[in-house]
Scaffold this motif. Structure first.
Motif, PDB file in Angstrom:
ATOM      1  N   PHE A  19     -20.238  10.471 -10.203  1.00  0.00           N
ATOM      2  CA  PHE A  19     -21.070  10.273  -9.018  1.00  0.00           C
ATOM      3  C   PHE A  19     -20.482  10.985  -7.804  1.00  0.00           C
ATOM      4  N   MET A  20     -19.158  10.902  -7.647  1.00  0.00           N
ATOM      5  CA  MET A  20     -18.523  11.566  -6.502  1.00  0.00           C
ATOM      6  C   MET A  20     -18.615  13.088  -6.608  1.00  0.00           C
ATOM      7  N   GLY A  21     -18.525  13.622  -7.822  1.00  0.00           N
ATOM      8  CA  GLY A  21     -18.718  15.056  -8.015  1.00  0.00           C
ATOM      9  C   GLY A  21     -20.113  15.490  -7.619  1.00  0.00           C
ATOM     10  N   TYR A  22     -21.097  14.647  -7.918  1.00  0.00           N
ATOM     11  CA  TYR A  22     -22.471  14.945  -7.521  1.00  0.00           C
ATOM     12  C   TYR A  22     -22.643  14.831  -6.012  1.00  0.00           C
ATOM     13  N   LYS A  23     -22.073  13.791  -5.429  1.00  0.00           N
ATOM     14  CA  LYS A  23     -22.247  13.554  -4.001  1.00  0.00           C
ATOM     15  C   LYS A  23     -21.558  14.625  -3.158  1.00  0.00           C
ATOM     16  N   LYS A  24     -20.340  15.027  -3.530  1.00  0.00           N
ATOM     17  CA  LYS A  24     -19.590  15.986  -2.717  1.00  0.00           C
ATOM     18  C   LYS A  24     -20.006  17.428  -2.952  1.00  0.00           C
ATOM     19  N   LYS A  25     -20.248  17.794  -4.208  1.00  0.00           N
ATOM     20  CA  LYS A  25     -20.534  19.192  -4.538  1.00  0.00           C
ATOM     21  C   LYS A  25     -21.967  19.434  -4.988  1.00  0.00           C
ATOM     22  N   GLY A  26     -22.729  18.373  -5.167  1.00  0.00           N
ATOM     23  CA  GLY A  26     -24.097  18.526  -5.653  1.00  0.00           C
ATOM     24  C   GLY A  26     -24.153  18.909  -7.127  1.00  0.00           C
ATOM     25  N   SER A  27     -23.104  18.598  -7.878  1.00  0.00           N
ATOM     26  CA  SER A  27     -23.014  18.987  -9.287  1.00  0.00           C
ATOM     27  C   SER A  27     -23.736  17.972 -10.173  1.00  0.00           C
ATOM     28  N   VAL A  28     -24.891  18.378 -10.664  1.00  0.00           N
ATOM     29  CA  VAL A  28     -25.648  17.521 -11.566  1.00  0.00           C
ATOM     30  C   VAL A  28     -24.896  17.380 -12.894  1.00  0.00           C
ATOM     31  N   MET A  29     -24.185  18.433 -13.285  1.00  0.00           N
ATOM     32  CA  MET A  29     -23.417  18.384 -14.526  1.00  0.00           C
ATOM     33  C   MET A  29     -22.327  17.314 -14.458  1.00  0.00           C
ATOM     34  N   SER A  30     -21.653  17.183 -13.314  1.00  0.00           N
ATOM     35  CA  SER A  30     -20.645  16.135 -13.151  1.00  0.00           C
ATOM     36  C   SER A  30     -21.276  14.758 -13.278  1.00  0.00           C
ATOM     37  N   LEU A  31     -22.426  14.582 -12.669  1.00  0.00           N
ATOM     38  CA  LEU A  31     -23.119  13.299 -12.742  1.00  0.00           C
ATOM     39  C   LEU A  31     -23.502  12.972 -14.185  1.00  0.00           C
ATOM     40  N   MET A  32     -24.078  13.938 -14.878  1.00  0.00           N
ATOM     41  CA  MET A  32     -24.493  13.698 -16.267  1.00  0.00           C
ATOM     42  C   MET A  32     -23.291  13.429 -17.175  1.00  0.00           C
ATOM     43  N   ALA A  33     -22.230  14.222 -17.015  1.00  0.00           N
ATOM     44  CA  ALA A  33     -21.043  14.010 -17.841  1.00  0.00           C
ATOM     45  C   ALA A  33     -20.417  12.654 -17.539  1.00  0.00           C
ATOM     46  N   GLY A  34     -20.381  12.276 -16.274  1.00  0.00           N
ATOM     47  CA  GLY A  34     -19.837  10.972 -15.904  1.00  0.00           C
ATOM     48  C   GLY A  34     -20.640   9.831 -16.503  1.00  0.00           C
ATOM     49  N   LEU A  35     -21.948   9.964 -16.476  1.00  0.00           N
ATOM     50  CA  LEU A  35     -22.796   8.916 -17.049  1.00  0.00           C
ATOM     51  C   LEU A  35     -22.678   8.849 -18.566  1.00  0.00           C
ATOM     52  N   VAL A  36     -22.635  10.006 -19.216  1.00  0.00           N
ATOM     53  CA  VAL A  36     -22.551  10.027 -20.678  1.00  0.00           C
ATOM     54  C   VAL A  36     -21.189   9.508 -21.151  1.00  0.00           C
ATOM     55  N   PHE A  37     -20.102  10.097 -20.620  1.00  0.00           N
ATOM     56  CA  PHE A  37     -18.777   9.665 -21.053  1.00  0.00           C
ATOM     57  C   PHE A  37     -18.489   8.230 -20.606  1.00  0.00           C
ATOM     58  N   GLY A  38     -18.937   7.863 -19.414  1.00  0.00           N
ATOM     59  CA  GLY A  38     -18.760   6.491 -18.946  1.00  0.00           C
ATOM     60  C   GLY A  38     -19.529   5.503 -19.802  1.00  0.00           C
ATOM     61  N   GLY A  39     -20.735   5.885 -20.200  1.00  0.00           N
ATOM     62  CA  GLY A  39     -21.535   5.026 -21.069  1.00  0.00           C
ATOM     63  C   GLY A  39     -20.899   4.832 -22.434  1.00  0.00           C
ATOM     64  N   PHE A  40     -20.416   5.935 -23.019  1.00  0.00           N
ATOM     65  CA  PHE A  40     -19.727   5.819 -24.302  1.00  0.00           C
ATOM     66  C   PHE A  40     -18.453   4.993 -24.179  1.00  0.00           C
ATOM     67  N   SER A  41     -17.735   5.174 -23.088  1.00  0.00           N
ATOM     68  CA  SER A  41     -16.500   4.407 -22.889  1.00  0.00           C
ATOM     69  C   SER A  41     -16.799   2.923 -22.700  1.00  0.00           C
ATOM     70  N   ALA A  42     -17.869   2.608 -21.978  1.00  0.00           N
ATOM     71  CA  ALA A  42     -18.258   1.209 -21.797  1.00  0.00           C
ATOM     72  C   ALA A  42     -18.695   0.593 -23.131  1.00  0.00           C
ATOM     73  N   TYR A  43     -19.417   1.358 -23.930  1.00  0.00           N
ATOM     74  CA  TYR A  43     -19.818   0.878 -25.252  1.00  0.00           C
ATOM     75  C   TYR A  43     -18.590   0.660 -26.142  1.00  0.00           C
TER      76      TYR A  43
END
Length: 102
Positions: A19-43
């Protein structure tokens, strides 16, 4: 049934970093990777909470993230975010291996 608080905290750190990568740099890839890896890690943390020897998902996500972020750290030399995420991911991998031993 003990809750894997360390695993859930690690997953939250990954999502927050994306989320911070998206907010600071506008990187959608950072947001998607954070959500995917974070989701797998939470699972994976959920699986470990139910069965302490079920580390497959957590180990795969932490191992892959440590590899990817380690290559980014080697290429850029920047501590934030690549160095910190590499360190956290490696610590998580070692912790998961310790769960199997103990």
């Amino acid at each position: 049934m003990a809750v894997d608080w360390i695993g859930f905290s690690y997953a939250a750190a990954i999502i927050f970093g994306g989320f911070m990568g998206y907010k600071k740099k506008g990187s959608v890839m950072s947001l998607m990777a954070g959500l995917v890896f974070g989701g797998f890690s939470a699972y994976g943390a959920y699986n470990i909470s139910n069965n302490p020897t079920d580390i497959k998902v957590s180990f795969l996500s932490a191992g892959l993230l440590s590899l990817v972020m380690g290559m980014r750290y080697k290429k850029s030399g920047k501590i934030l975010p690549a160095g910190i995420m590499t360190g956290l991911s490696l610590l998580m991998v070692f912790r998961l291996l310790l769960l199997l031993i103990v």
